[in-house]
Design a protein around this motif. Structure first.
Motif, PDB file in Angstrom:
ATOM      1  N   ARG A 285      -4.996  40.370  64.688  1.00  0.00           N
ATOM      2  CA  ARG A 285      -4.193  41.022  63.658  1.00  0.00           C
ATOM      3  C   ARG A 285      -4.731  42.441  63.454  1.00  0.00           C
ATOM      4  NH1 ARG A 285      -2.443  38.035  58.256  1.00  0.00           N
ATOM      5  NH2 ARG A 285      -0.926  37.310  59.809  1.00  0.00           N
ATOM      6  N   THR A 286      -3.860  43.431  63.615  1.00  0.00           N
ATOM      7  CA  THR A 286      -4.226  44.822  63.379  1.00  0.00           C
ATOM      8  C   THR A 286      -3.677  45.241  62.025  1.00  0.00           C
ATOM      9  OG1 THR A 286      -4.189  45.319  65.753  1.00  0.00           O
ATOM     10  CG2 THR A 286      -4.076  47.181  64.233  1.00  0.00           C
ATOM     11  N   ILE A 287      -4.575  45.574  61.103  1.00  0.00           N
ATOM     12  CA  ILE A 287      -4.185  45.966  59.750  1.00  0.00           C
ATOM     13  C   ILE A 287      -4.295  47.480  59.609  1.00  0.00           C
ATOM     14  CG2 ILE A 287      -4.714  45.762  57.290  1.00  0.00           C
ATOM     15  CD1 ILE A 287      -6.021  43.071  59.512  1.00  0.00           C
ATOM     16  N   ARG A 288      -3.265  48.090  59.031  1.00  0.00           N
ATOM     17  CA  ARG A 288      -3.264  49.530  58.780  1.00  0.00           C
ATOM     18  C   ARG A 288      -3.039  49.774  57.286  1.00  0.00           C
ATOM     19  NH1 ARG A 288      -0.419  48.542  63.408  1.00  0.00           N
ATOM     20  NH2 ARG A 288      -1.298  49.433  65.334  1.00  0.00           N
ATOM     21  N   VAL A 289      -3.949  50.501  56.683  1.00  0.00           N
ATOM     22  CA  VAL A 289      -3.899  50.770  55.246  1.00  0.00           C
ATOM     23  C   VAL A 289      -3.807  52.277  55.041  1.00  0.00           C
ATOM     24  CG1 VAL A 289      -5.046  50.447  53.033  1.00  0.00           C
ATOM     25  CG2 VAL A 289      -5.355  48.738  54.856  1.00  0.00           C
ATOM     26  N   ASN A 290      -2.674  52.722  54.526  1.00  0.00           N
ATOM     27  CA  ASN A 290      -2.478  54.148  54.259  1.00  0.00           C
ATOM     28  C   ASN A 290      -2.735  54.416  52.777  1.00  0.00           C
ATOM     29  OD1 ASN A 290      -0.352  56.461  53.368  1.00  0.00           O
ATOM     30  ND2 ASN A 290      -1.192  56.864  55.388  1.00  0.00           N
ATOM     31  N   VAL A 291      -3.543  55.446  52.495  1.00  0.00           N
ATOM     32  CA  VAL A 291      -3.942  55.735  51.116  1.00  0.00           C
ATOM     33  C   VAL A 291      -3.564  57.174  50.765  1.00  0.00           C
ATOM     34  CG1 VAL A 291      -5.815  55.724  49.446  1.00  0.00           C
ATOM     35  CG2 VAL A 291      -5.889  54.162  51.404  1.00  0.00           C
ATOM     36  N   THR A 292      -2.930  57.333  49.608  1.00  0.00           N
ATOM     37  CA  THR A 292      -2.545  58.647  49.094  1.00  0.00           C
ATOM     38  C   THR A 292      -3.087  58.780  47.670  1.00  0.00           C
ATOM     39  OG1 THR A 292      -0.511  58.604  50.402  1.00  0.00           O
ATOM     40  CG2 THR A 292      -0.616  60.189  48.587  1.00  0.00           C
ATOM     41  N   ILE A 293      -3.663  59.927  47.374  1.00  0.00           N
ATOM     42  CA  ILE A 293      -4.150  60.198  46.027  1.00  0.00           C
ATOM     43  C   ILE A 293      -3.087  61.007  45.291  1.00  0.00           C
ATOM     44  CG2 ILE A 293      -6.006  61.156  44.634  1.00  0.00           C
ATOM     45  CD1 ILE A 293      -6.815  58.818  46.450  1.00  0.00           C
ATOM     46  N   LEU A 294      -2.667  60.495  44.139  1.00  0.00           N
ATOM     47  CA  LEU A 294      -1.622  61.140  43.340  1.00  0.00           C
ATOM     48  C   LEU A 294      -2.235  61.807  42.111  1.00  0.00           C
ATOM     49  CD1 LEU A 294       0.979  58.210  43.439  1.00  0.00           C
ATOM     50  CD2 LEU A 294       0.779  60.141  45.021  1.00  0.00           C
ATOM     51  N   ASN A 295      -1.672  62.959  41.727  1.00  0.00           N
ATOM     52  CA  ASN A 295      -2.155  63.716  40.567  1.00  0.00           C
ATOM     53  C   ASN A 295      -3.649  63.990  40.678  1.00  0.00           C
ATOM     54  OD1 ASN A 295       0.472  63.535  39.390  1.00  0.00           O
ATOM     55  ND2 ASN A 295      -0.041  61.481  38.667  1.00  0.00           N
ATOM     56  N   ALA A 296      -4.055  64.448  41.852  1.00  0.00           N
ATOM     57  CA  ALA A 296      -5.479  64.568  42.163  1.00  0.00           C
ATOM     58  C   ALA A 296      -6.032  65.911  41.691  1.00  0.00           C
ATOM     59  CB  ALA A 296      -5.705  64.399  43.662  1.00  0.00           C
ATOM     60  N   ASN A 297      -6.425  65.984  40.457  1.00  0.00           N
ATOM     61  CA  ASN A 297      -7.094  67.175  39.944  1.00  0.00           C
ATOM     62  C   ASN A 297      -8.593  66.981  40.142  1.00  0.00           C
ATOM     63  OD1 ASN A 297      -8.209  69.263  38.504  1.00  0.00           O
ATOM     64  ND2 ASN A 297      -6.898  68.991  36.703  1.00  0.00           N
ATOM     65  N   ILE A 298      -9.157  67.699  41.122  1.00  0.00           N
ATOM     66  CA  ILE A 298     -10.583  67.515  41.409  1.00  0.00           C
ATOM     67  C   ILE A 298     -11.400  68.748  41.049  1.00  0.00           C
ATOM     68  CG2 ILE A 298     -10.169  65.808  43.193  1.00  0.00           C
ATOM     69  CD1 ILE A 298     -10.756  67.935  45.279  1.00  0.00           C
ATOM     70  N   GLY A 299     -10.951  69.469  40.052  1.00  0.00           N
ATOM     71  CA  GLY A 299     -11.752  70.560  39.517  1.00  0.00           C
ATOM     72  C   GLY A 299     -11.489  71.878  40.191  1.00  0.00           C
ATOM     73  N   ILE A 300     -11.711  71.982  41.483  1.00  0.00           N
ATOM     74  CA  ILE A 300     -11.492  73.254  42.175  1.00  0.00           C
ATOM     75  C   ILE A 300     -10.079  73.366  42.715  1.00  0.00           C
ATOM     76  CG2 ILE A 300     -13.900  73.593  42.793  1.00  0.00           C
ATOM     77  CD1 ILE A 300     -13.167  72.581  45.610  1.00  0.00           C
ATOM     78  N   LEU A 301      -9.323  72.292  42.603  1.00  0.00           N
ATOM     79  CA  LEU A 301      -7.921  72.367  43.002  1.00  0.00           C
ATOM     80  C   LEU A 301      -7.126  71.352  42.210  1.00  0.00           C
ATOM     81  CD1 LEU A 301      -7.070  69.775  45.044  1.00  0.00           C
ATOM     82  CD2 LEU A 301      -8.659  70.993  46.522  1.00  0.00           C
ATOM     83  N   SER A 302      -5.889  71.641  42.031  1.00  0.00           N
ATOM     84  CA  SER A 302      -4.995  70.736  41.330  1.00  0.00           C
ATOM     85  C   SER A 302      -3.735  70.597  42.154  1.00  0.00           C
ATOM     86  CB  SER A 302      -4.656  71.267  39.938  1.00  0.00           C
ATOM     87  OG  SER A 302      -3.781  70.379  39.262  1.00  0.00           O
ATOM     88  N   THR A 303      -3.454  69.379  42.566  1.00  0.00           N
ATOM     89  CA  THR A 303      -2.287  69.143  43.405  1.00  0.00           C
ATOM     90  C   THR A 303      -1.721  67.773  43.089  1.00  0.00           C
ATOM     91  OG1 THR A 303      -1.483  68.995  45.688  1.00  0.00           O
ATOM     92  CG2 THR A 303      -3.708  68.209  45.271  1.00  0.00           C
ATOM     93  N   ASP A 304      -0.473  67.596  43.380  1.00  0.00           N
ATOM     94  CA  ASP A 304       0.173  66.321  43.107  1.00  0.00           C
ATOM     95  C   ASP A 304      -0.239  65.249  44.101  1.00  0.00           C
ATOM     96  OD1 ASP A 304       1.539  67.269  40.914  1.00  0.00           O
ATOM     97  OD2 ASP A 304       3.289  67.881  42.083  1.00  0.00           O
ATOM     98  N   ILE A 305      -0.406  65.632  45.384  1.00  0.00           N
ATOM     99  CA  ILE A 305      -0.604  64.628  46.436  1.00  0.00           C
ATOM    100  C   ILE A 305      -1.701  65.075  47.406  1.00  0.00           C
ATOM    101  CG2 ILE A 305       0.451  63.432  48.387  1.00  0.00           C
ATOM    102  CD1 ILE A 305       3.135  63.665  47.002  1.00  0.00           C
TER     103      ILE A 305
END
Length: 324
Positions: A285-305
């Motif tokens: 079984r090959t499992i694929r997990v796609n991850v997206t960060i939403l509303n990612a304000n990480i201090g030096i940048l602010s972006t939706d995705i």
């Protein structure tokens, strides 16, 4: 590889931008995620690192009954949106997303129980609480028997991601596309000359009993789907004279001492023996997990995705246990 560039203008981040300057943060990652389990085995850490410059993106989240299926789904939606869908709230406590820079190889620190004292974190930018980690997980099963799944009668996919109408030649509960021994005769499909030219299509599969099937007006069955390969009326699985689980070394030489044809392919050898224990089979079984960060304000940048990336791995799954 995706190159994400974020620009900081005057006054947006006073600590990072001088008056009139433009500050760029470039996240150049391959989006191929890796996984480590926290030392206390209570958390997962999905991450990616890169060198020159030395940076990492990482997502830490707890292992529990809600989150575990995101990494190991057993079913998923087959219609849009396709996949096992889940979202984890980033709270900067149990769940954290971080962009970090280092003075050396990030892999000297990440997932290391004993870290390299020469490598240190220079900057650590956590996502603000309220961001979300969105997961879309799918899987693909295959028995690696040399025959492409499309030729093994998998059928249409149901809404839960399963294949309820998949062909199961030997009726053992394991569909052909994930069954290493499609006819349950003790000879693995890959060892029954199911695809002579190795193109994945079994249209050239060996059929030792083709002439007799034609004479009797029967449907042609290649050896890998035929539980009586030589058509002598004795199941191939019952032609294991020495009971060692292999049919290749059982040869009837009572009439011809020079005979080298195994019983299961010899139409003159019709004696039946108790079948050996069923050879365990497995599939991948090959499992694929796609991850997206939403509303990612990480201090030096602010972006939706932020498209964090995809984690892919394989499992070996055994034939389902029979009910006692």
């Amino acid at each position: 590889m995706r190159n994400l560039i974020y620009i900081c203008f005057i006054g947006l981040i006073a600590s990072s931008c001088d008056d009139g300057d433009i500050f760029e943060v470039s996240l150049e990652f391959e989006q191929d995620l890796e996984l480590c389990i926290d030392i206390n085995e209570e958390n997962f850490l999905l991450y990616e690192t890169k060198l020159d410059p030395n940076e990492s993106l990482s997502l830490l989240f707890p292992s529990n009954t809600v989150n575990n299926p995101l990494l190991n789904p057993t079913e998923y939606n087959s219609t849009d949106p396709v996949g096992y869908i889940g979202t984890i709230l980033i709270d900067n406590s149990n769940t954290r997303f971080n962009y970090r820079t280092y003075n050396g190889d990030p892999n000297d620190l990440i997932c290391q129980s004993i870290v390299n004292p020469g490598t240190q974190i220079i900057d650590d930018y956590p996502a603000a609480a309220g961001a979300q980690a969105s997961f879309i997980s799918t899987f693909e099963d295959d028995d690696n028997d040399g025959i492409l799944t499309e030729f093994e009668g998998r059928g249409a996919q149901a809404a839960d991601g399963s294949y309820p109408d998949a062909q199961d030649t030997d009726l053992d509960g394991l569909p052909d596309y994930i069954d290493e021994d499609d006819d349950n005769d003790g000879i693995m499909t890959i060892d029954e000359d199911a695809d002579d030219n190795d193109d994945g299509n079994p249209d050239d599969a060996l059929n030792s009993n083709e002439a007799q099937e034609d004479a009797d007006g029967e449907i042609r069955l290649p050896n890998y789907l035929d539980n009586d390969d030589d058509g002598d009326g004795t199941f191939s699985a019952n032609e294991n004279e020495n009971g060692n689980g292999s049919l290749l070394d059982d040869i009837d030489q009572t009439v011809d001492s020079n005979n080298t044809t195994p019983r299961y392919l010899d139409p003159l050898a019709i004696e039946s023996f108790d079948p050996a224990a069923i050879i365990p089979t497995s599939y991948i079984r090959t499992i694929r997990v796609n991850v997206t960060i939403l509303n990612a304000n990480i201090g030096i940048l602010s972006t939706d995705i932020i498209e964090l990336g995809t984690y892919e791995y394989t499992q070996t799954l055994a034939l389902p246990e029979e009910d006692e």
